[in-house]
Design a protein around this motif. Sequence first.
Motif, PDB file in Angstrom:
ATOM      1  N   VAL A 182     -17.507   2.316 -42.403  1.00  0.00           N
ATOM      2  CA  VAL A 182     -16.379   1.503 -42.839  1.00  0.00           C
ATOM      3  C   VAL A 182     -15.243   1.519 -41.810  1.00  0.00           C
ATOM      4  O   VAL A 182     -14.080   1.343 -42.144  1.00  0.00           O
ATOM      5  CB  VAL A 182     -15.854   1.977 -44.213  1.00  0.00           C
ATOM      6  N   ALA A 183     -15.580   1.737 -40.559  1.00  0.00           N
ATOM      7  CA  ALA A 183     -14.555   1.769 -39.523  1.00  0.00           C
ATOM      8  C   ALA A 183     -14.049   0.361 -39.194  1.00  0.00           C
ATOM      9  O   ALA A 183     -14.795  -0.614 -39.249  1.00  0.00           O
ATOM     10  CB  ALA A 183     -15.114   2.413 -38.255  1.00  0.00           C
ATOM     11  N   LEU A 184     -12.771   0.280 -38.854  1.00  0.00           N
ATOM     12  CA  LEU A 184     -12.171  -0.931 -38.299  1.00  0.00           C
ATOM     13  C   LEU A 184     -11.971  -0.686 -36.813  1.00  0.00           C
ATOM     14  O   LEU A 184     -11.368   0.319 -36.429  1.00  0.00           O
ATOM     15  CB  LEU A 184     -10.830  -1.228 -38.956  1.00  0.00           C
ATOM     16  N   THR A 185     -12.493  -1.568 -35.984  1.00  0.00           N
ATOM     17  CA  THR A 185     -12.364  -1.388 -34.538  1.00  0.00           C
ATOM     18  C   THR A 185     -11.805  -2.645 -33.900  1.00  0.00           C
ATOM     19  O   THR A 185     -12.048  -3.764 -34.369  1.00  0.00           O
ATOM     20  CB  THR A 185     -13.722  -1.063 -33.895  1.00  0.00           C
ATOM     21  N   ALA A 186     -11.048  -2.445 -32.855  1.00  0.00           N
ATOM     22  CA  ALA A 186     -10.532  -3.546 -32.040  1.00  0.00           C
ATOM     23  C   ALA A 186     -10.951  -3.291 -30.604  1.00  0.00           C
ATOM     24  O   ALA A 186     -10.820  -2.167 -30.099  1.00  0.00           O
ATOM     25  CB  ALA A 186      -9.017  -3.632 -32.149  1.00  0.00           C
ATOM     26  N   ASN A 187     -11.463  -4.317 -29.970  1.00  0.00           N
ATOM     27  CA  ASN A 187     -11.982  -4.181 -28.609  1.00  0.00           C
ATOM     28  C   ASN A 187     -11.349  -5.226 -27.698  1.00  0.00           C
ATOM     29  O   ASN A 187     -11.553  -6.430 -27.869  1.00  0.00           O
ATOM     30  CB  ASN A 187     -13.510  -4.371 -28.609  1.00  0.00           C
ATOM     31  N   GLY A 188     -10.549  -4.748 -26.751  1.00  0.00           N
ATOM     32  CA  GLY A 188      -9.997  -5.617 -25.721  1.00  0.00           C
ATOM     33  C   GLY A 188      -9.103  -6.722 -26.224  1.00  0.00           C
ATOM     34  O   GLY A 188      -9.095  -7.833 -25.671  1.00  0.00           O
ATOM     35  N   LEU A 189      -8.289  -6.441 -27.242  1.00  0.00           N
ATOM     36  CA  LEU A 189      -7.445  -7.494 -27.811  1.00  0.00           C
ATOM     37  C   LEU A 189      -6.350  -7.912 -26.837  1.00  0.00           C
ATOM     38  O   LEU A 189      -5.715  -7.080 -26.181  1.00  0.00           O
ATOM     39  CB  LEU A 189      -6.791  -7.014 -29.113  1.00  0.00           C
ATOM     40  N   ALA A 190      -6.123  -9.215 -26.773  1.00  0.00           N
ATOM     41  CA  ALA A 190      -5.023  -9.759 -25.982  1.00  0.00           C
ATOM     42  C   ALA A 190      -4.364 -10.871 -26.774  1.00  0.00           C
ATOM     43  O   ALA A 190      -5.021 -11.600 -27.525  1.00  0.00           O
ATOM     44  CB  ALA A 190      -5.529 -10.291 -24.646  1.00  0.00           C
ATOM     45  N   CYS A 191      -3.047 -10.990 -26.612  1.00  0.00           N
ATOM     46  CA  CYS A 191      -2.274 -12.049 -27.265  1.00  0.00           C
ATOM     47  C   CYS A 191      -1.332 -12.653 -26.233  1.00  0.00           C
ATOM     48  O   CYS A 191      -0.549 -11.933 -25.596  1.00  0.00           O
ATOM     49  CB  CYS A 191      -1.490 -11.485 -28.447  1.00  0.00           C
ATOM     50  N   PHE A 211      -8.655   0.163 -30.299  1.00  0.00           N
ATOM     51  CA  PHE A 211      -8.408   1.246 -31.236  1.00  0.00           C
ATOM     52  C   PHE A 211      -9.506   1.252 -32.297  1.00  0.00           C
ATOM     53  O   PHE A 211     -10.255   0.285 -32.453  1.00  0.00           O
ATOM     54  CB  PHE A 211      -7.020   1.142 -31.891  1.00  0.00           C
ATOM     55  N   ARG A 212      -9.558   2.368 -33.019  1.00  0.00           N
ATOM     56  CA  ARG A 212     -10.580   2.546 -34.052  1.00  0.00           C
ATOM     57  C   ARG A 212      -9.955   3.314 -35.215  1.00  0.00           C
ATOM     58  O   ARG A 212      -9.266   4.313 -35.004  1.00  0.00           O
ATOM     59  CB  ARG A 212     -11.767   3.319 -33.496  1.00  0.00           C
ATOM     60  N   ILE A 213     -10.187   2.843 -36.430  1.00  0.00           N
ATOM     61  CA  ILE A 213      -9.577   3.434 -37.614  1.00  0.00           C
ATOM     62  C   ILE A 213     -10.665   3.693 -38.644  1.00  0.00           C
ATOM     63  O   ILE A 213     -11.481   2.812 -38.927  1.00  0.00           O
ATOM     64  CB  ILE A 213      -8.501   2.491 -38.192  1.00  0.00           C
ATOM     65  N   GLU A 238      -8.113 -12.843 -26.382  1.00  0.00           N
ATOM     66  CA  GLU A 238      -9.273 -12.125 -25.861  1.00  0.00           C
ATOM     67  C   GLU A 238      -9.622 -11.015 -26.849  1.00  0.00           C
ATOM     68  O   GLU A 238      -8.769 -10.535 -27.588  1.00  0.00           O
ATOM     69  CB  GLU A 238      -8.982 -11.504 -24.489  1.00  0.00           C
ATOM     70  N   GLY A 239     -10.882 -10.598 -26.847  1.00  0.00           N
ATOM     71  CA  GLY A 239     -11.305  -9.458 -27.637  1.00  0.00           C
ATOM     72  C   GLY A 239     -11.718  -9.822 -29.048  1.00  0.00           C
ATOM     73  O   GLY A 239     -11.792 -11.002 -29.423  1.00  0.00           O
ATOM     74  N   GLU A 240     -11.980  -8.786 -29.849  1.00  0.00           N
ATOM     75  CA  GLU A 240     -12.462  -8.978 -31.217  1.00  0.00           C
ATOM     76  C   GLU A 240     -12.014  -7.847 -32.114  1.00  0.00           C
ATOM     77  O   GLU A 240     -11.741  -6.734 -31.652  1.00  0.00           O
ATOM     78  CB  GLU A 240     -13.990  -9.078 -31.238  1.00  0.00           C
ATOM     79  N   VAL A 241     -11.925  -8.153 -33.405  1.00  0.00           N
ATOM     80  CA  VAL A 241     -11.682  -7.152 -34.444  1.00  0.00           C
ATOM     81  C   VAL A 241     -12.937  -7.088 -35.297  1.00  0.00           C
ATOM     82  O   VAL A 241     -13.445  -8.129 -35.740  1.00  0.00           O
ATOM     83  CB  VAL A 241     -10.472  -7.530 -35.314  1.00  0.00           C
ATOM     84  N   CYS A 242     -13.446  -5.876 -35.520  1.00  0.00           N
ATOM     85  CA  CYS A 242     -14.704  -5.707 -36.249  1.00  0.00           C
ATOM     86  C   CYS A 242     -14.506  -4.813 -37.474  1.00  0.00           C
ATOM     87  O   CYS A 242     -13.782  -3.824 -37.421  1.00  0.00           O
ATOM     88  CB  CYS A 242     -15.779  -5.089 -35.358  1.00  0.00           C
ATOM     89  N   CYS A 272     -16.875  -2.699 -40.166  1.00  0.00           N
ATOM     90  CA  CYS A 272     -18.235  -2.193 -40.370  1.00  0.00           C
ATOM     91  C   CYS A 272     -19.180  -2.705 -39.283  1.00  0.00           C
ATOM     92  O   CYS A 272     -20.346  -3.031 -39.549  1.00  0.00           O
ATOM     93  CB  CYS A 272     -18.758  -2.584 -41.749  1.00  0.00           C
ATOM     94  N   GLY A 273     -18.671  -2.807 -38.060  1.00  0.00           N
ATOM     95  CA  GLY A 273     -19.498  -3.192 -36.928  1.00  0.00           C
ATOM     96  C   GLY A 273     -19.694  -4.678 -36.745  1.00  0.00           C
ATOM     97  O   GLY A 273     -20.388  -5.101 -35.809  1.00  0.00           O
ATOM     98  N   GLN A 274     -19.081  -5.522 -37.599  1.00  0.00           N
ATOM     99  CA  GLN A 274     -19.244  -6.963 -37.480  1.00  0.00           C
ATOM    100  C   GLN A 274     -17.888  -7.627 -37.293  1.00  0.00           C
ATOM    101  O   GLN A 274     -16.886  -7.207 -37.880  1.00  0.00           O
ATOM    102  CB  GLN A 274     -19.914  -7.543 -38.736  1.00  0.00           C
ATOM    103  N   ASP A 275     -17.873  -8.679 -36.481  1.00  0.00           N
ATOM    104  CA  ASP A 275     -16.638  -9.429 -36.275  1.00  0.00           C
ATOM    105  C   ASP A 275     -16.107  -9.899 -37.625  1.00  0.00           C
ATOM    106  O   ASP A 275     -16.864 -10.393 -38.462  1.00  0.00           O
ATOM    107  CB  ASP A 275     -16.891 -10.630 -35.356  1.00  0.00           C
ATOM    108  N   ILE A 276     -14.788  -9.749 -37.843  1.00  0.00           N
ATOM    109  CA  ILE A 276     -14.236 -10.079 -39.154  1.00  0.00           C
ATOM    110  C   ILE A 276     -14.435 -11.542 -39.525  1.00  0.00           C
ATOM    111  O   ILE A 276     -14.449 -11.888 -40.707  1.00  0.00           O
ATOM    112  CB  ILE A 276     -12.744  -9.690 -39.253  1.00  0.00           C
ATOM    113  N   SER A 277     -14.616 -12.407 -38.530  1.00  0.00           N
ATOM    114  CA  SER A 277     -14.870 -13.817 -38.838  1.00  0.00           C
ATOM    115  C   SER A 277     -16.227 -14.019 -39.482  1.00  0.00           C
ATOM    116  O   SER A 277     -16.454 -15.025 -40.170  1.00  0.00           O
ATOM    117  CB  SER A 277     -14.766 -14.673 -37.565  1.00  0.00           C
ATOM    118  N   GLN A 278     -17.127 -13.057 -39.304  1.00  0.00           N
ATOM    119  CA  GLN A 278     -18.468 -13.158 -39.860  1.00  0.00           C
ATOM    120  C   GLN A 278     -18.574 -12.511 -41.248  1.00  0.00           C
ATOM    121  O   GLN A 278     -19.557 -12.737 -41.964  1.00  0.00           O
ATOM    122  CB  GLN A 278     -19.484 -12.490 -38.919  1.00  0.00           C
ATOM    123  N   VAL A 279     -17.597 -11.695 -41.614  1.00  0.00           N
ATOM    124  CA  VAL A 279     -17.621 -11.015 -42.920  1.00  0.00           C
ATOM    125  C   VAL A 279     -16.276 -11.216 -43.608  1.00  0.00           C
ATOM    126  O   VAL A 279     -15.721 -10.296 -44.215  1.00  0.00           O
ATOM    127  CB  VAL A 279     -17.940  -9.504 -42.764  1.00  0.00           C
TER     128      VAL A 279
END
Length: 225
Positions: free
Chosen positions: A21-30, A43-45, A76-80, A82-89
Amino acid sequence: PAPPMQTPDPVPSPTADIDAVALTANGLACIRDDFTLFSGLDFRIVPGDVVQFDGPNGCGKTSLLRIICGLGLPDEGEVCWCGQDISQVRAEYSAELSYVGHNHGVKDELTPLENLYMAQSLGRARMDIEPAVALQKFGLAGLEDVPSRKLSAGQKRRVALSRLLVTEARLWILDEPFTAIDKQGVRDIEALLAEHVSRGGMVILTSHHPVSLDFGHVKCIHLKQ
């Protein structure tokens, strides 16, 4: 002949359950108007974590929270989840998420009690606490049936935060939750956060206020301009 030896199924470890049930962010840019607010943010929570983002005004804290909530897209990057991009779940993620932003979302035409009942109807209602009790915990006893338009800014903020108590959401995302809150209110919110993470919850917040918890510790991530 002897029967083939059976290999027992492995017993999942507590760590494996947490990882699931981890929330992870990889290479986020705004980027806003060709100006990079932040980039390369990782980061990972996991359950039991409290993460505080701080930094100067204009560094992108609110934009980051909106990206984590799925209300905005990273450049840039993604937020996941449970290991899946939040847009997919999206449906599953939204059910686990409770967001209180700068715009507190309190409907002025409704009473505080009606606002909480509406929040329950839109999410997964907790069965162990009544909306009236949640309002009392935030010092709003006697104001349950007052039209919200008559409340002060601090009282409306308390109504917004009391929504956290009446829905089942594992992940709380809070943008400056201590704004317009007095010292006792700050202590009440900190106790609420500590209780949530002690039950396996997760908290992400922005605040200029140093957060003190009796349970667990706060991991601070500084955003630079």
